[in-house]
Design a protein around this motif. Structure first.
Motif, PDB file in Angstrom:
ATOM      1  N   LEU A 178      31.519 -17.998  -5.917  1.00  0.00           N
ATOM      2  CA  LEU A 178      31.835 -18.677  -7.196  1.00  0.00           C
ATOM      3  C   LEU A 178      33.313 -18.578  -7.564  1.00  0.00           C
ATOM      4  N   GLN A 179      34.164 -18.712  -6.560  1.00  0.00           N
ATOM      5  CA  GLN A 179      35.599 -18.533  -6.782  1.00  0.00           C
ATOM      6  C   GLN A 179      36.164 -19.589  -7.727  1.00  0.00           C
ATOM      7  N   LYS A 180      35.710 -20.842  -7.576  1.00  0.00           N
ATOM      8  CA  LYS A 180      36.232 -21.915  -8.429  1.00  0.00           C
ATOM      9  C   LYS A 180      35.738 -21.745  -9.869  1.00  0.00           C
ATOM     10  N   VAL A 181      34.518 -21.236 -10.004  1.00  0.00           N
ATOM     11  CA  VAL A 181      33.991 -20.942 -11.345  1.00  0.00           C
ATOM     12  C   VAL A 181      34.887 -19.896 -12.012  1.00  0.00           C
ATOM     13  N   ARG A 182      35.303 -18.909 -11.241  1.00  0.00           N
ATOM     14  CA  ARG A 182      36.108 -17.802 -11.775  1.00  0.00           C
ATOM     15  C   ARG A 182      37.420 -18.299 -12.392  1.00  0.00           C
ATOM     16  N   ILE A 183      38.078 -19.256 -11.707  1.00  0.00           N
ATOM     17  CA  ILE A 183      39.419 -19.653 -12.171  1.00  0.00           C
ATOM     18  C   ILE A 183      39.413 -20.918 -13.017  1.00  0.00           C
ATOM     19  N   SER A 184      38.258 -21.599 -13.080  1.00  0.00           N
ATOM     20  CA  SER A 184      38.208 -22.853 -13.826  1.00  0.00           C
ATOM     21  C   SER A 184      38.546 -22.640 -15.302  1.00  0.00           C
ATOM     22  N   GLY A 218      20.391 -17.059 -21.493  1.00  0.00           N
ATOM     23  CA  GLY A 218      21.120 -16.178 -22.410  1.00  0.00           C
ATOM     24  C   GLY A 218      22.613 -16.439 -22.470  1.00  0.00           C
ATOM     25  N   VAL A 219      23.061 -17.596 -21.933  1.00  0.00           N
ATOM     26  CA  VAL A 219      24.488 -17.948 -21.972  1.00  0.00           C
ATOM     27  C   VAL A 219      24.662 -19.118 -22.940  1.00  0.00           C
ATOM     28  N   GLU A 220      25.222 -18.824 -24.107  1.00  0.00           N
ATOM     29  CA  GLU A 220      25.463 -19.878 -25.106  1.00  0.00           C
ATOM     30  C   GLU A 220      26.799 -20.562 -24.803  1.00  0.00           C
ATOM     31  N   VAL A 241      29.359 -16.652 -16.681  1.00  0.00           N
ATOM     32  CA  VAL A 241      28.612 -17.583 -15.828  1.00  0.00           C
ATOM     33  C   VAL A 241      28.323 -16.934 -14.479  1.00  0.00           C
ATOM     34  N   ILE A 242      29.328 -16.280 -13.912  1.00  0.00           N
ATOM     35  CA  ILE A 242      29.156 -15.644 -12.598  1.00  0.00           C
ATOM     36  C   ILE A 242      28.074 -14.562 -12.666  1.00  0.00           C
ATOM     37  N   ASP A 243      28.141 -13.713 -13.688  1.00  0.00           N
ATOM     38  CA  ASP A 243      27.141 -12.643 -13.833  1.00  0.00           C
ATOM     39  C   ASP A 243      25.742 -13.237 -13.975  1.00  0.00           C
ATOM     40  N   CYS A 244      25.633 -14.326 -14.733  1.00  0.00           N
ATOM     41  CA  CYS A 244      24.341 -15.002 -14.924  1.00  0.00           C
ATOM     42  C   CYS A 244      23.789 -15.470 -13.572  1.00  0.00           C
ATOM     43  N   PHE A 245      24.623 -16.130 -12.784  1.00  0.00           N
ATOM     44  CA  PHE A 245      24.176 -16.647 -11.483  1.00  0.00           C
ATOM     45  C   PHE A 245      23.783 -15.519 -10.534  1.00  0.00           C
ATOM     46  N   LEU A 246      24.620 -14.482 -10.466  1.00  0.00           N
ATOM     47  CA  LEU A 246      24.335 -13.379  -9.534  1.00  0.00           C
ATOM     48  C   LEU A 246      23.050 -12.644  -9.932  1.00  0.00           C
TER      49      LEU A 246
END
Length: 413
Positions: free
Chosen positions: A44-50, A98-100, A119-124
């Motif tokens: 999820l690298q792109k998610v991290r920096i988006s 649980g992500v608003e 978002v990353i924590d939710c996916f993992l």
């Protein structure tokens, strides 16, 4: 060495579209085996920096027809796809986890935490609970269709091939990918890969030393064309960036690539004012503020420093008042505000965040299922397809939508 058990689904790529495909599939087909293979060391690298590390999850546009207008390539296919999964579905799915999300004035939607880690924590965490196996540092080096319709996948750092009933390619941009020859062998045709969403490199005295100055609303077009893109603009150390520039780069990605990203373009600094209205403002200043310096009278919303530079580059001396302003200089100033010509000398992209125009040809994919029309059991989601959106959460929404459609179909296979 013992072979791996046959996977129900192998997802190639541990980015946004790959994770969402795996998560949705695990929800719809509990008990089935699914694994994600990521070529790099981070998921999820792109998610991290988006979105500057905040993750621009989607855009608050809830009409499929309107939403699809934000995609220079793929709008027709996505219009139908958004009837099946659109931003309201994305918002609801994240809320359920649980992500608003919150909406900013320009329509971009972010987690209320303003942290992409949310978002990353939710996916993992969802992947862990769903029993999805995650592999890092596993570049795919070969893909073969076997006689029984399954796929044999060869990975770096895995001695024995992985066999999967279904494969979903979710690699993001295929630019420079070692998969290209394998996909061609599987009869997948590709549209040429060129950059989209990039800033323009410009060296010009009108903007030197103005890095960091932003303007809320300009209109910008390539010289010789009539279609302009509008939005905020940012002056950078290298030239111009900001939504207006990124929009132009997205809509004209192919044309700009043909020029090797060296091209003239025109900026209208005051698109909401007609030339006559600006001229009337000049005349009014001459009558009512004749003793005021021209450089001290910026027209809103032009930033003061930018106005001063445009005035100076129009050949107007620092001490010139409105009462002294010659007609020829006033015309130069008007031209400099309404049709400033610049030359782009290349592009700048954030190497991790760039978007690519091109990829798997759309007509080779059935957008009702995201399955290859040529190879049953082979699916494509996200940016590896010749689909791309402008900046503002649109590329992520295309990832969620195509992932949902693919996962739904794979779960019924």
């Amino acid at each position: 060495m013992a072979s791996h058990p046959v996977l129900d689904l192998a997802v190639i790529g541990g980015g946004a579209s790959g994770f969402f495909t795996a998560l949705q599939y695990a929800e719809l087909a509990p008990g089935k085996s699914v694994a994600i293979f990521e070529k790099g060391s981070h998921f999820l690298q792109k998610v991290r920096i988006s979105g500057g590390g905040r993750c621009n999850v989607t855009h608050a546009c809830f009409d499929p027809g309107e939403m699809s207008k934000n995609y220079p390539r793929g709008s027709r296919e996505l219009r139908a796809a958004f009837h099946r999964w659109q931003p309201s579905d994305t918002v609801e799915w994240f809320r359920h986890q649980g992500v608003e999300l919150k909406t900013e004035p320009d329509g971009r939607m972010f987690p209320v935490t303003d942290r992409s880690e949310t978002v990353i924590d939710c996916f993992l965490e969802r992947a862990r609970k769903s029993g999805i196996t995650l592999y890092q540092n596993r570049p795919l080096t070969g893909i073969t269709l076997l006689d029984d319709g399954t796929f044999s996948l060869q990975f770096e750092n895995l001695e024995t091939p992985v066999v999967a009933r279904t494969v979903c390619i979710a690699t993001g941009s295929l630019k420079g990918s070692s998969l290209l020859q394998h996909l061609k062998a599987l009869e997948q045709t590709l549209q040429p890969l060129v950059p989209s969403l990039f800033a323009f490199n410009v060296s010009d005295r009108r903007i030197s030393d103005l890095a960091g100055v932003s303007h809320p609303h300009v209109s910008i077009r390539r010289e010789g064309t009539s279609t302009a893109r509008q939005g905020p603009l940012l002056i950078t150390h290298r030239g111009f960036s900001g939504p207006a520039v990124l929009r132009l780069s997205a809509w004209e990605a192919r044309e700009l690539a043909e020029t090797n990203h060296h091209f003239p373009f025109i900026i209208d600094w005051l698109p909401e004012m007609k030339p006559d209205a600006i001229q009337a403002q000049f005349d009014d200043n001459r009558r009512t503020h004749g003793a005021k310096l021209v450089r001290n009278s910026p027209i809103p919303p032009l930033p003061r420093r930018l106005w001063e530079r445009i005035v100076a580059c129009s050949g107007i001396e620092d001490q010139t008042t409105w009462g002294q302003l010659p007609k020829a200089a006033a015309k130069n100033l008007l031209d400099g505000l309404k049709s400033a010509r610049f030359e782009a000398q290349g592009k700048t992209t954030n190497k991790d965040e760039f978007v690519t125009c091109g990829g798997i040809e759309r007509k080779t994919i059935d957008f009702r299922t995201m399955q290859s029309r040529n190879v049953p059991g082979l699916y494509f989601v996200g940016e590896c397809i010749d689909i791309d959106g402008i900046t503002g959460g649109f590329n992520f929404q295309a990832a969620w939508t195509t992932a949902h459609i693919a996962a739904t179909d794979i779960a019924t296979r």
